[in-house]
Motif scaffolding. Structure first.
Motif, PDB file in Angstrom:
ATOM      1  N   VAL A  22     -65.112  19.449  -5.359  1.00 26.78           N
ATOM      2  CA  VAL A  22     -64.470  19.597  -4.134  1.00 26.78           C
ATOM      3  C   VAL A  22     -63.511  18.574  -4.193  1.00 26.78           C
ATOM      4  N   ILE A  23     -62.157  18.977  -3.777  1.00 25.74           N
ATOM      5  CA  ILE A  23     -61.064  18.197  -3.746  1.00 25.74           C
ATOM      6  C   ILE A  23     -60.316  18.090  -2.577  1.00 25.74           C
TER       7      ILE A  23
ATOM      8  N   ASN B 101     -66.476  25.800   5.842  1.00 24.28           N
ATOM      9  CA  ASN B 101     -66.578  27.316   5.280  1.00 24.28           C
ATOM     10  C   ASN B 101     -66.020  27.495   3.870  1.00 24.28           C
ATOM     11  N   ILE B 102     -64.841  26.735   3.549  1.00 25.51           N
ATOM     12  CA  ILE B 102     -64.486  26.965   2.092  1.00 25.51           C
ATOM     13  C   ILE B 102     -65.563  26.235   1.258  1.00 25.51           C
ATOM     14  N   VAL B 103     -66.282  25.109   1.379  1.00 27.81           N
ATOM     15  CA  VAL B 103     -67.020  24.555   0.626  1.00 27.81           C
ATOM     16  C   VAL B 103     -68.378  25.229   0.765  1.00 27.81           C
ATOM     17  N   SER B 104     -68.947  25.637   2.044  1.00 30.02           N
ATOM     18  CA  SER B 104     -70.349  26.657   1.917  1.00 30.02           C
ATOM     19  C   SER B 104     -70.113  27.755   1.204  1.00 30.02           C
ATOM     20  N   ASN B 105     -68.947  28.637   1.267  1.00 33.46           N
ATOM     21  CA  ASN B 105     -68.811  29.638   0.473  1.00 33.46           C
ATOM     22  C   ASN B 105     -68.846  29.482  -1.195  1.00 33.46           C
TER      23      ASN B 105
ATOM     24  N   GLY C  66     -64.920  10.812   5.318  1.00 40.02           N
ATOM     25  CA  GLY C  66     -65.044  12.080   5.971  1.00 40.02           C
ATOM     26  C   GLY C  66     -65.454  13.351   5.239  1.00 40.02           C
ATOM     27  N   THR C  67     -64.789  13.404   4.048  1.00 39.17           N
ATOM     28  CA  THR C  67     -65.033  14.421   3.228  1.00 39.17           C
ATOM     29  C   THR C  67     -66.138  14.326   2.785  1.00 39.17           C
ATOM     30  N   ILE C  68     -66.837  13.149   2.176  1.00 40.40           N
ATOM     31  CA  ILE C  68     -68.135  13.157   1.324  1.00 40.40           C
ATOM     32  C   ILE C  68     -69.255  13.362   2.653  1.00 40.40           C
ATOM     33  N   SER C  69     -68.938  12.905   3.807  1.00 35.82           N
ATOM     34  CA  SER C  69     -69.926  13.111   5.023  1.00 35.82           C
ATOM     35  C   SER C  69     -70.105  14.805   5.122  1.00 35.82           C
ATOM     36  N   MET C  70     -68.727  15.331   5.351  1.00 41.92           N
ATOM     37  CA  MET C  70     -69.001  16.793   5.359  1.00 41.92           C
ATOM     38  C   MET C  70     -69.706  17.482   4.466  1.00 41.92           C
ATOM     39  N   VAL C  71     -69.345  17.225   2.949  1.00 41.70           N
ATOM     40  CA  VAL C  71     -70.108  17.866   2.019  1.00 41.70           C
ATOM     41  C   VAL C  71     -71.745  17.440   2.077  1.00 41.70           C
TER      42      VAL C  71
END
Length: 295
Positions: free
Chosen positions: A11-12, A51-55, A72-77
């Motif tokens: 994930v980038i 949604n992009i990552v979840s899908n 923030g990105t790490i926390s979201m994932v």
């Protein structure tokens, strides 16, 4: 393949960090070309990154997700992976990289990738807040959350840009009247900040919670009764720790927090708006992290 990974989702977040941007897909493709992994890239944009990552997770079924981005990105994932048993690896690419520093993950690409692929798989705790959000690192109400809000509104990146909003934040600072409830115990305090700490330090390296561990089954409540300009500067630029005379802390597995007025609130560096009440509880061993072997 020490950890037996076959499918790796990468994930980038191309917007993470400041300064010169790197061509992350090219660099990572070059690294993985000669390795026996099946990799897939997931590029984030402004249109529903969750949604992009979840899908992508659902479609690709990875054993490991590597995040290239900031806190923030790490926390979201991490929130998306919680409870799934899928390992999370980190390539630090943010402005502060607080979580990477907390975990002793190096900032160089090849060293961080080696930990992602060959490091130690450590189950780590998360804090569930208001039955919706999950915190991996540090959340707080009060002055630091207000600072993050002002930082985002001014659309400034980097530590020096961050410093420009300090005076604006200090000018508006207000003490909070806070009530903490745990089981049959109620504590009342006046504070400029209250931190829900699953870890020990902010991205600049300043230590807010000396006893913080990501896998100890508890979190700490850190009450900042006084906050000087010097300690704000520490938060922005320096390692070290807060003056213990200005801080009170205690451990908890669950807590309710209420304030007399609406106050600013952030989770893992992401501003969440204003709140008057929070409930928090520990979620033991909720996510698997790839860490340096010595940890």
């Amino acid at each position: 393949m020490i950890n037996g990974f076959l499918q790796i989702l990468i994930v980038i977040n191309p917007r993470s960090g400041s300064g010169i941007k790197k061509d992350w897909p090219l660099l990572l493709q070059q690294y993985f070309n000669a390795l026996p992994y099946n990799t897939q890239f997931c590029m984030l944009d402004n249109n529903g990154p969750e949604n992009i990552v979840s899908n992508a997770i659902t479609a690709f079924s990875p054993q490991l997700v590597i995040v290239v981005g900031g806190d923030g990105t790490i926390s979201m994932v991490a929130q998306l992976l919680s409870g799934k048993g899928i390992a999370l690896g980190i390539i630090p690419a943010g402005s502060a990289n607080g979580m990477a520093k907390e975990l002793n993950i190096p900032l160089t690409l090849n060293e961080a990738l080696d930990i992602c692929l060959n490091g130690f798989m450590q189950p780590c705790d998360m804090i569930e807040i208001n039955s919706r959000h999950k915190c991996l690192h540090l959340s707080d109400i009060g002055l630091n959350a207000q600072l993050i809000k002002n930082f985002e509104e001014d659309n400034i990146r980097g530590k020096w840009g961050y410093a420009k909003v300090v005076l604006k934040t200090l000018w508006r600072k207000k003490q909070m009247n806070v009530v903490f409830t745990m089981r049959n115990t109620t504590i009342k305090r006046k504070a400029f900040m209250v931190v829900l700490a699953n870890a020990s330090k902010y991205g600049t390296g300043v230590q807010i919670n000396p006893t913080g561990e990501l896998n100890d089954g508890i979190f700490e409540i850190v009450i900042i009764r006084k906050l000087s300009v010097i300690e704000l500067i520490k938060m922005l630029f320096h390692s070290g720790h807060f003056n213990p005379d200005n801080i009170e802390s205690f451990a908890a597995t669950h807590i309710s927090i209420t304030t007399k007025r609406f106050v600013h609130f952030q989770i893992d560096g992401e501003y969440m708006g204003k709140v008057k009440s929070l409930t928090a509880r520990i979620l033991p061993e909720k996510i698997v992290m790839m860490l340096p072997a010595k940890q």
